[in-house]
Motif scaffolding. Sequence first.
Motif, mmCIF file in Angstrom:
data_model
loop_
_atom_site.group_PDB
_atom_site.id
_atom_site.type_symbol
_atom_site.label_atom_id
_atom_site.label_comp_id
_atom_site.label_asym_id
_atom_site.label_seq_id
_atom_site.Cartn_x
_atom_site.Cartn_y
_atom_site.Cartn_z
ATOM 1 N N ARG A 44 0.853 6.128 -7.120
ATOM 2 C CA ARG A 44 -0.326 6.907 -7.526
ATOM 3 C C ARG A 44 0.065 8.378 -7.723
ATOM 4 N NH1 ARG A 44 -3.727 5.076 -10.381
ATOM 5 N NH2 ARG A 44 -3.643 7.106 -11.362
ATOM 6 N N LYS A 45 0.804 8.893 -6.753
ATOM 7 C CA LYS A 45 1.209 10.305 -6.824
ATOM 8 C C LYS A 45 2.039 10.568 -8.069
ATOM 9 C CE LYS A 45 1.062 12.221 -2.255
ATOM 10 N NZ LYS A 45 1.111 11.026 -1.381
ATOM 11 N N ARG A 90 -6.969 0.939 1.292
ATOM 12 C CA ARG A 90 -7.366 0.235 0.082
ATOM 13 C C ARG A 90 -8.208 1.159 -0.771
ATOM 14 N NH1 ARG A 90 -10.190 -4.843 2.350
ATOM 15 N NH2 ARG A 90 -8.314 -4.733 3.592
ATOM 16 N N SER A 91 -8.240 0.852 -2.025
ATOM 17 C CA SER A 91 -8.972 1.705 -2.945
ATOM 18 C C SER A 91 -10.398 1.222 -3.064
ATOM 19 C CB SER A 91 -8.285 1.663 -4.300
ATOM 20 O OG SER A 91 -9.021 2.408 -5.224
ATOM 21 N N LEU A 110 1.859 1.690 -3.512
ATOM 22 C CA LEU A 110 0.733 2.153 -4.325
ATOM 23 C C LEU A 110 0.515 3.646 -4.120
ATOM 24 C CD1 LEU A 110 -1.957 -0.648 -3.955
ATOM 25 C CD2 LEU A 110 -0.847 0.083 -6.065
ATOM 26 N N GLY A 111 0.669 4.082 -2.874
ATOM 27 C CA GLY A 111 0.505 5.502 -2.563
ATOM 28 C C GLY A 111 1.507 6.360 -3.325
ATOM 29 N N TYR A 114 0.832 -1.213 0.000
ATOM 30 C CA TYR A 114 0.000 0.000 0.000
ATOM 31 C C TYR A 114 0.861 1.256 0.000
ATOM 32 C CZ TYR A 114 -3.968 -3.022 0.734
ATOM 33 O OH TYR A 114 -4.923 -3.981 0.574
ATOM 34 N N ASP A 132 -1.468 5.847 3.201
ATOM 35 C CA ASP A 132 -2.620 6.663 3.602
ATOM 36 C C ASP A 132 -3.965 6.086 3.195
ATOM 37 O OD1 ASP A 132 -1.579 7.228 1.133
ATOM 38 O OD2 ASP A 132 -1.465 9.394 1.415
ATOM 39 N N HIS A 133 -4.024 5.576 1.983
ATOM 40 C CA HIS A 133 -5.290 4.928 1.627
ATOM 41 C C HIS A 133 -5.059 3.438 1.753
ATOM 42 C CE1 HIS A 133 -6.085 8.718 -0.508
ATOM 43 N NE2 HIS A 133 -4.820 8.616 -0.859
#
Lengths: 323, 258
Positions: free
Chosen positions: A28-29, A166-167, A24-25, A21, A163-164
């Motif tokens: 994503r950015k 899961r999506s 992924l964070g 995760y 931070d997130h």
Amino acid sequence: MSGGILILVEHLKGELSQISYEMLGIGRKLAEASRAPLYAALLGSDVTALANRLGAADKVLLVEDSRLTMPPAGTVASLLKVLIEQQQVSLVLVGGTNITMGVGSMLSVRAHLPFVNFCREVRLENGAVVLTSQLFGGKIFSDVRLPDGRGIVSVYPGAFPADHDRSERASAVENVPVPIETSSVVFKRFIEPEVGDVDITKQNVLVAVGRGIQNEDNLALAEDLAAALGGVICASRPIIDQGWVPLSRQVGKSGMIVKPKLYLALGISGAPEHVEGMQGSQSIIAINTDAQAPIFDVAHYGVCGDLLEIVPVLTEKIKARKG
Amino acid sequence: MQAFVLLKLSPDTVDELTVAADGKSLETEALRFKLGDSDEHALEQALLLKEKYGGTVTAVALEALEVDDVLFTALAKGADRAVKLSGEFTGSQSHAAAGAMGSFLQSGDAALPADALILLRSQAIDDLDGEIGPFLADLLGVPYVGGVTGVAVAGEGLLVTKEFAGGLRGEFTLPLPAVLGIQSAEKPPRYVPIAKVRAAMKSGRMETAEIPLPATPASFTVERMYKPQAAGRAEMLEGAPEIVADRLVAVLAKNNLI
Ligand SMILES: Cc1cc2nc3c(=O)[nH]c(=O)nc-3n(C[C@H](O)[C@H](O)[C@H](O)COP(=O)(O)OP(=O)(O)OC[C@H]3O[C@@H](n4cnc5c(N)ncnc54)[C@H](O)[C@@H]3O)c2cc1C
Ligand SMILES: Nc1ncnc2c1ncn2[C@@H]1O[C@H](COP(=O)(O)O)[C@@H](O)[C@H]1O
């Protein structure tokens, strides 16, 4: 950065690791900033169920095969090499964990891409990828730039917030046919952690000893302090490796993650691998003779001094106060 | 089994590390070098294997300040041979180190023996461009496992234990020749009295091999090296032990910890 961004999803025993995760964070950015696609490579046997929890990626590249049970670094590197060529990937993120260790280095040789270890920050500066790496046990940081934004980055666990968790977005999953080479390294079985006399993850008070304790006889000082505080002792890796304290009491990357009410670090430098295991503690107090020790960056209270002098006095005062 | 332990010294972080005037590297003048923990453990694991299964142990180290002591210590601990690879290796990164070690292992007619086991550190504080082990394994075309905490001979090959996290470990088998990144040996590294090290020095059994610094592939560019801005979160309590202890008690009380 001209191509896509790919993260190697890390999982162990049917669970996604936290580092997945975190990556992924970051991915994503970077993907938003560079308008590049974000891929999540999910490799393993029996991992389809995990694919649905990776919606933060634009596409999950799924390679499922019974031969991919705890695959060795070489096998993973070969698979990733095919994926990055197929999908025209510029940047690969892998976890800086013992599970993934070796994959980034091997992929770097095979795909002719630079590899940067120990990264705690990844950012775009005028289109270029710049990384901040922590070296020498966290005492020095190094900013490095990837030529053409192409390379492989090992992400230090815990440096980025997941931070997130899961999506909400549904995952777009693609089964990718990739030839799997049989490796001469074969996974046999897991060895579960030894059950210790105490479970340090369930304690309110931990007195942690590091190499500053100097010898096994001095452990009694820490034991006494722990007893006075109603807690137990735990240790950094070198102390465990010496056999002075049992393995079940190791805190850190390869040991336990602890979050007690009080973590008292005695003679611990605060290497990233140790900090990974204790940074979530509620109150952290560190005693260390080196004013520059990185442990003081995570501690709430610090004493620059000799633990051998301070600890006995402290123990007596606590005992006296408790009566 | 012929065990080769490959050693690379790293800067000792007990000393103050200073960034050089170029702002991109460490001031080498001020550096002292020492073996990292996992280098020490790699040597110990090799010696344990020799004791258990026989064979030989060759300790090989890249030239650096203090390297002679390290190699004589290895001999004193029980290594059969000690080889110093001489060249300008200070500051070289893992790719280059693997290249140098690879050329030694495959130099001339001495191709890698079929029963060679190469042990080295699993990961070190200066592995900015990666761990040496996987680079070397790919260079030699042999299997690699890192994070190793146990090694046993099994049939023609090896059974190794690798650690993950939280005390979880896994067992793997692999054939020889192989490269293993040792995280810790099955026993703490042995202590050797200084007299034995001196005796090893006198024996003069150290060999030297000239290895040119290998060309490294195009890599990243280091833009800046610096000391992290201390987040300075810790509130420092100062004074003599008596005073500090009082302050600590006050802190503990304030936080309802006693
Ligand atoms: C893959 C991997 C996994 C790892 N996993 C872990 C892990 O799970 N847990 C872990 O802890 N480490 C782990 N490590 C090791 C980690 O990198 C550090 O080497 C280790 O945490 C250092 O332990 P230390 O702080 O006790 O020793 P050192 O770094 O040697 O620090 C000792 C400190 O004691 C201080 N000191 C000395 N004398 C005194 C005195 N009299 N009073 C007060 N202070 C004194 C010194 O100033 C120094 O700061 C791992 C490493 C790797 C590569
Ligand atoms: N780590 C993550 N996990 C899941 N979704 C994410 C993650 N990071 C960002 N997103 C989603 O991706 C989109 C863009 O996020 P942002 O880049 O933060 O603006 C939003 O819909 C976010 O909710």
